[in-house]
Design a protein around this motif. Structure first.
Motif, short mmCIF file in Angstrom:
data_model
loop_
_atom_site.label_atom_id
_atom_site.label_comp_id
_atom_site.label_asym_id
_atom_site.label_seq_id
_atom_site.Cartn_x
_atom_site.Cartn_y
_atom_site.Cartn_z
N GLU A 1 0.74 -1.15 0.03
CA GLU A 1 0.10 -0.07 0.01
C GLU A 1 0.86 1.25 0.04
OE1 GLU A 1 -3.36 0.34 -0.12
OE2 GLU A 1 -3.77 -1.70 -0.35
N PRO A 2 0.42 2.18 -0.72
CA PRO A 2 1.17 3.53 -0.69
C PRO A 2 1.05 4.22 0.62
CG PRO A 2 -0.87 3.88 -2.12
CD PRO A 2 -0.61 2.53 -1.71
N VAL A 3 2.20 4.89 1.25
CA VAL A 3 2.07 5.87 2.56
C VAL A 3 0.94 6.83 2.11
CG1 VAL A 3 3.27 7.41 3.74
CG2 VAL A 3 4.29 5.32 2.96
N ALA A 4 0.97 7.54 1.01
CA ALA A 4 -0.03 8.34 0.47
C ALA A 4 -0.19 8.52 -0.90
CB ALA A 4 0.26 9.90 0.99
N LEU A 5 -1.37 8.75 -1.25
CA LEU A 5 -1.90 8.76 -2.67
C LEU A 5 -2.21 10.47 -2.93
CD1 LEU A 5 -1.90 6.89 -5.01
CD2 LEU A 5 -4.38 6.73 -4.58
N GLN A 6 -1.52 10.96 -4.02
CA GLN A 6 -1.61 12.17 -4.42
C GLN A 6 -2.22 12.26 -5.83
OE1 GLN A 6 -1.57 15.11 -2.40
NE2 GLN A 6 -2.19 16.41 -4.04
N GLU A 7 -3.19 12.74 -6.19
CA GLU A 7 -3.45 12.70 -7.73
C GLU A 7 -2.81 14.15 -8.37
OE1 GLU A 7 -7.40 12.22 -9.04
OE2 GLU A 7 -7.69 10.52 -7.90
N MET A 8 -2.20 13.97 -9.55
CA MET A 8 -1.52 15.01 -10.19
C MET A 8 -1.77 14.79 -11.64
SD MET A 8 0.91 15.60 -7.75
CE MET A 8 1.99 16.47 -8.19
N ASP A 9 -2.04 16.22 -12.13
CA ASP A 9 -2.32 16.25 -13.53
C ASP A 9 -1.02 16.10 -14.30
OD1 ASP A 9 -3.16 16.83 -16.17
OD2 ASP A 9 -3.47 19.23 -15.80
N THR A 10 -0.60 15.08 -14.72
CA THR A 10 0.64 15.06 -15.41
C THR A 10 0.59 14.26 -17.06
OG1 THR A 10 1.00 12.75 -14.66
CG2 THR A 10 1.89 14.41 -13.40
N SER A 11 -0.58 14.95 -17.53
CA SER A 11 -0.83 14.49 -18.91
C SER A 11 0.34 15.05 -19.88
CB SER A 11 -2.26 15.11 -19.43
OG SER A 11 -2.09 16.73 -19.15
N ASN A 12 1.21 15.95 -19.71
CA ASN A 12 2.02 16.33 -20.55
C ASN A 12 3.37 15.72 -20.71
OD1 ASN A 12 0.40 18.48 -21.81
ND2 ASN A 12 0.80 19.75 -20.09
N GLY A 13 3.71 14.83 -19.47
CA GLY A 13 4.69 14.36 -19.38
C GLY A 13 5.26 13.80 -18.22
N VAL A 14 6.43 13.45 -17.68
CA VAL A 14 7.09 12.69 -16.77
C VAL A 14 7.16 13.58 -15.44
CG1 VAL A 14 7.95 10.73 -17.85
CG2 VAL A 14 9.31 12.93 -17.28
N LEU A 15 6.96 13.19 -14.35
CA LEU A 15 7.44 14.01 -13.11
C LEU A 15 8.81 13.79 -12.67
CD1 LEU A 15 4.69 13.08 -10.57
CD2 LEU A 15 5.19 15.11 -11.72
N LEU A 16 9.40 15.03 -12.47
CA LEU A 16 10.93 15.11 -11.79
C LEU A 16 10.83 15.26 -10.63
CD1 LEU A 16 12.21 17.25 -14.96
CD2 LEU A 16 12.35 14.89 -14.72
N PRO A 17 11.10 14.34 -9.64
CA PRO A 17 10.99 14.65 -8.18
C PRO A 17 12.40 15.14 -7.76
CG PRO A 17 11.30 12.39 -8.67
CD PRO A 17 11.39 12.98 -9.91
N PHE A 18 12.33 16.06 -6.79
CA PHE A 18 13.58 16.67 -6.20
C PHE A 18 13.25 16.53 -4.61
CE2 PHE A 18 13.59 18.66 -10.65
CZ PHE A 18 14.97 18.11 -10.70
N TYR A 19 14.30 15.90 -3.71
CA TYR A 19 13.86 15.78 -2.43
C TYR A 19 14.84 16.56 -1.46
CZ TYR A 19 13.43 13.89 2.33
OH TYR A 19 13.38 13.61 3.58
N ASP A 20 14.64 17.21 -0.62
CA ASP A 20 15.67 17.87 0.39
C ASP A 20 15.49 17.25 1.51
OD1 ASP A 20 17.46 19.56 1.63
OD2 ASP A 20 15.69 21.32 1.73
#
Length: 431
Positions: A216-235
């Motif tokens: 199970e995911p810890v959290a589920l967040q709906e995103m509008d990513t119809s245009n392309g991939v997500l680039l995640p950056f974590y600090d």
């Protein structure tokens, strides 16, 4: 009447702001290759961007201070015979960058502190081992000269750049294309995503998948990513994750906590134009006097625009709670130590007095002498006359000749560098 409880967080009011127009980098022909990497890499000294180039692949490296319009004849870093797909700065040497290409090779480059007068065409070393294009690069966070690459052959290779050797090859972990690879903070584990829709946690030195197919995911967040991939950056210093959609025009950011619901939406930075790629500045490159906690470098079609994330504070004093000690440029381990099983956390530095990048440090590559490698044991085939071994005298003569040629090449390289420096000084003097 019930009162809504507002969660307390020093990052609730983080806001993003695009830099002024004169702080952007204009007239850059950003690559049009359809690949899912960020196309941009930045450190406290330089900004690197993959660009369009005829006859092969190239990227441009600009000193951070060189904002404004970029001359169309500004030198490029060229050497690949096909498009460059990914670039990554070495975390332990701000003058060293690696590039991966459709031509199946990885090249590691030394970038001088001065602006060269012509294209940089000679890498320090070329790493060859993949059978298909190489699209992912990631330096080890704590071990010196350790570089990871992932290719279209579904193989992950971990290299010792200081010797040019393959340390590890993980070639039976992924049945399909690898989409992303990330080290954990001390470089003991890898997280990978794959086209087979599986997230794997891998111990590279044991060659084992230690976790995947999480229930199970810890959290589920709906995103509008119809245009392309997500680039995640974590600090990790602020526990904030930033999500930039490639082809999107926004940066969404969330705070991660230890208590449910674990993921807390903070805000969205939006702009009019979509991003072609995104660079993320290491914490040591930020302006602590302005309470800057993150800085992005957003690629447009023809320019790169800094976006600054700030925590609003009235005090001019150093904000200890925003800036815990952060990873500095010194490695904690040597490559051989890491390979043997040692782990170490990053060597931390304080940002209280700001960060000044160290002067140019040269990466030295020491390839192992193949003559030191003992021949494999086993039955020897019968020798023919043409297989007669070289005499000791002939071997010594060849080695002397090789040594003389190497010294001659090194002398010419030193002369070229000296002439370039003289030319730069003359150019600077006429400005």
């Amino acid at each position: 009447m019930s009162r809504r409880v507002v969660r307390q967080s020093k990052f609730r009011h983080v806001f993003g702001q695009a830099a002024k127009a004169d702080q952007a980098y204009e007239d850059i022909r950003v690559s049009k290759v359809t690949w899912d990497s960020s196309f941009c890499a930045v450190n406290p000294k330089f900004l690197a961007i993959i660009v369009e180039a005829g006859g092969g692949g190239a990227f441009i490296v600009l000193p951070l201070a060189k904002t404004g319009r970029v001359d169309k004849n500004f030198p490029l870093v060229t050497g690949h015979t096909a498009p460059v797909l990914d670039i990554d700065w070495c975390p332990h040497n701000d003058n060293v960058i690696a590039s991966a290409s459709d031509d199946t090779t990885i090249m590691v480059w030394q970038i001088p502190d001065y602006t060269p007068v012509r294209n940089i065409t000679e890498p320090i070393i070329t790493l060859e081992g993949h059978s298909k294009r190489v699209g992912i690069l990631s330096w080890h966070p704590t071990a010196r000269n350790v570089l990871l690459s992932a290719g279209g052959d579904n193989v992950i290779i971990i290299w010792n750049v200081g010797t040019g050797e393959v340390l590890l090859s993980l070639d039976d972990m992924h049945p399909d294309v690898i989409h992303s690879v990330c080290w954990n903070s001390n470089g003991s584990l890898l997280a990978t995503t794959c086209k087979d829709k599986t997230l794997r946690i891998i111990d590279p030195r044991k060659g084992q998948v230690v976790a995947n197919n999480f229930e199970e995911p810890v959290a589920l967040q709906e995103m509008d990513t119809s245009n392309g991939v997500l680039l995640p950056f974590y600090d990790p210093d602020s526990s904030i994750v930033y999500l930039c959609g490639k082809g999107d025009s926004s940066i969404r950011y969330f705070e991660i906590t230890d208590e449910p619901p674990f993921v807390h939406y903070l805000n969205t930075f939006s702009s009019k134009e979509p991003q072609r790629g995104m660079g993320f500045m290491p914490k040591r490159g930020l302006d602590v006097s302005k309470c800057e906690i993150a800085r992005f470098y957003k690629l447009h079609e023809r320019k790169c625009e800094p976006i600054i994330m700030t925590v609003p504070r009235k005090s001019d004093l150093f904000q200890d709670d925003l800036y815990p000690d952060t990873p500095g440029p010194e490695p904690a381990l040597e490559a051989d130590e890491w390979l043997s099983g040692q782990d170490a956390e990053p060597v931390l530095i304080s940002l209280r007095d700001g960060y000044v990048p160290p002067k140019h440090r040269e990466l030295r590559v020491t390839k192992r002498n193949i003559l030191d490698v003992r021949p494999p044991s086993g039955p020897r085939r019968s020798q023919s006359a043409s297989d007669a071994p070289l005499s000791q005298h002939t071997l010594e003569t060849l080695l002397e000749e090789i040594k003389a040629l190497r010294e001659q090449v090194q002398a010419q390289e030193r002369r070229i560098t000296a002439l370039e420096n003289m030319l730069c000084e003359l150019v600077d003097g006429t400005d």
